[in-house]
Write a protein that holds these residues in place. Structure first.
Motif, PDB file in Angstrom:
ATOM      1  N   VAL A  65       0.839  -1.201   0.000  1.00  0.00           N
ATOM      2  CA  VAL A  65       0.000   0.000   0.000  1.00  0.00           C
ATOM      3  C   VAL A  65       0.873   1.250   0.000  1.00  0.00           C
ATOM      4  O   VAL A  65       0.590   2.232  -0.701  1.00  0.00           O
ATOM      5  CB  VAL A  65      -0.957  -0.022   1.212  1.00  0.00           C
ATOM      6  CG1 VAL A  65      -1.662   1.308   1.383  1.00  0.00           C
ATOM      7  CG2 VAL A  65      -1.971  -1.138   1.056  1.00  0.00           C
ATOM      8  N   THR A  66       1.970   1.224   0.751  1.00  0.00           N
ATOM      9  CA  THR A  66       2.892   2.359   0.771  1.00  0.00           C
ATOM     10  C   THR A  66       3.507   2.584  -0.607  1.00  0.00           C
ATOM     11  O   THR A  66       3.618   3.717  -1.075  1.00  0.00           O
ATOM     12  CB  THR A  66       3.995   2.129   1.811  1.00  0.00           C
ATOM     13  OG1 THR A  66       3.393   1.861   3.072  1.00  0.00           O
ATOM     14  CG2 THR A  66       4.907   3.320   1.927  1.00  0.00           C
ATOM     15  N   GLY A  67       3.898   1.523  -1.286  1.00  0.00           N
ATOM     16  CA  GLY A  67       4.473   1.637  -2.624  1.00  0.00           C
ATOM     17  C   GLY A  67       3.491   2.176  -3.637  1.00  0.00           C
ATOM     18  O   GLY A  67       3.840   3.016  -4.478  1.00  0.00           O
ATOM     19  N   ILE A  68       2.247   1.726  -3.569  1.00  0.00           N
ATOM     20  CA  ILE A  68       1.225   2.211  -4.497  1.00  0.00           C
ATOM     21  C   ILE A  68       0.972   3.699  -4.273  1.00  0.00           C
ATOM     22  O   ILE A  68       0.882   4.485  -5.228  1.00  0.00           O
ATOM     23  CB  ILE A  68      -0.072   1.388  -4.349  1.00  0.00           C
ATOM     24  CG1 ILE A  68       0.151  -0.024  -4.883  1.00  0.00           C
ATOM     25  CG2 ILE A  68      -1.236   2.053  -5.070  1.00  0.00           C
ATOM     26  CD1 ILE A  68      -0.968  -0.984  -4.572  1.00  0.00           C
ATOM     27  N   CYS A  69       0.873   4.102  -3.007  1.00  0.00           N
ATOM     28  CA  CYS A  69       0.657   5.526  -2.701  1.00  0.00           C
ATOM     29  C   CYS A  69       1.847   6.372  -3.153  1.00  0.00           C
ATOM     30  O   CYS A  69       1.667   7.485  -3.664  1.00  0.00           O
ATOM     31  CB  CYS A  69       0.414   5.708  -1.207  1.00  0.00           C
ATOM     32  SG  CYS A  69      -1.160   5.024  -0.658  1.00  0.00           S
ATOM     33  N   LEU A  70       3.042   5.863  -2.978  1.00  0.00           N
ATOM     34  CA  LEU A  70       4.233   6.586  -3.406  1.00  0.00           C
ATOM     35  C   LEU A  70       4.250   6.777  -4.924  1.00  0.00           C
ATOM     36  O   LEU A  70       4.517   7.869  -5.421  1.00  0.00           O
ATOM     37  CB  LEU A  70       5.495   5.848  -2.948  1.00  0.00           C
ATOM     38  CG  LEU A  70       6.817   6.492  -3.318  1.00  0.00           C
ATOM     39  CD1 LEU A  70       7.001   7.782  -2.533  1.00  0.00           C
ATOM     40  CD2 LEU A  70       7.959   5.542  -3.041  1.00  0.00           C
ATOM     41  N   VAL A  71       3.932   5.725  -5.659  1.00  0.00           N
ATOM     42  CA  VAL A  71       3.916   5.807  -7.119  1.00  0.00           C
ATOM     43  C   VAL A  71       2.845   6.788  -7.593  1.00  0.00           C
ATOM     44  O   VAL A  71       3.099   7.617  -8.484  1.00  0.00           O
ATOM     45  CB  VAL A  71       3.703   4.400  -7.731  1.00  0.00           C
ATOM     46  CG1 VAL A  71       3.360   4.485  -9.210  1.00  0.00           C
ATOM     47  CG2 VAL A  71       4.938   3.554  -7.534  1.00  0.00           C
ATOM     48  N   LEU A  72       1.658   6.717  -7.006  1.00  0.00           N
ATOM     49  CA  LEU A  72       0.597   7.649  -7.401  1.00  0.00           C
ATOM     50  C   LEU A  72       0.975   9.087  -7.063  1.00  0.00           C
ATOM     51  O   LEU A  72       0.677  10.014  -7.817  1.00  0.00           O
ATOM     52  CB  LEU A  72      -0.723   7.272  -6.729  1.00  0.00           C
ATOM     53  CG  LEU A  72      -1.377   5.990  -7.241  1.00  0.00           C
ATOM     54  CD1 LEU A  72      -2.621   5.671  -6.421  1.00  0.00           C
ATOM     55  CD2 LEU A  72      -1.718   6.101  -8.701  1.00  0.00           C
ATOM     56  N   GLY A  73       1.648   9.282  -5.934  1.00  0.00           N
ATOM     57  CA  GLY A  73       2.093  10.619  -5.565  1.00  0.00           C
ATOM     58  C   GLY A  73       3.129  11.167  -6.531  1.00  0.00           C
ATOM     59  O   GLY A  73       3.079  12.338  -6.925  1.00  0.00           O
ATOM     60  N   VAL A  74       4.073  10.325  -6.924  1.00  0.00           N
ATOM     61  CA  VAL A  74       5.107  10.754  -7.869  1.00  0.00           C
ATOM     62  C   VAL A  74       4.487  11.080  -9.224  1.00  0.00           C
ATOM     63  O   VAL A  74       4.824  12.093  -9.846  1.00  0.00           O
ATOM     64  CB  VAL A  74       6.201   9.671  -8.001  1.00  0.00           C
ATOM     65  CG1 VAL A  74       7.110   9.934  -9.180  1.00  0.00           C
ATOM     66  CG2 VAL A  74       7.015   9.592  -6.722  1.00  0.00           C
TER      67      VAL A  74
END
Length: 86
Positions: A65-74
């Protein structure tokens, strides 16, 4: 039609008929519900993303979930930056 082609068609048809001669299997209808005996997961009424009380928890769901949020944020940041340049 030649006799060789006719013989090939007859052999092919006999092989196909052998493939469809299957028997019906009778499977048991009883459905067994598996319950966990080693942990108290069945008593938990809600789901947590990271449960420290579970001994089998390794934090992979939290990392995903952290990785998905990071990618969407970037991607959002790159999209905003590129739209401001034009």
């Amino acid at each position: 039609m030649s006799s060789e082609v006719r013989q090939y068609i007859i052999e092919d048809a006999s092989k196909k008929s052998e493939n469809f001669s299957a028997q019906l299997l009778k499977l048991p209808i009883k459905k067994k519900i598996l319950t966990s005996k080693t942990s108290n997961l069945d008593k938990c009424a809600y789901w947590k993303l990271y449960d420290k009380t579970n001994i089998h928890e390794d934090g992979d769901q939290l990392k995903a979930v952290t990785g998905i949020c990071l990618v969407l944020g970037v991607f959002s940041f790159i999209g905003l930056y590129s739209s401001l340049l034009n």
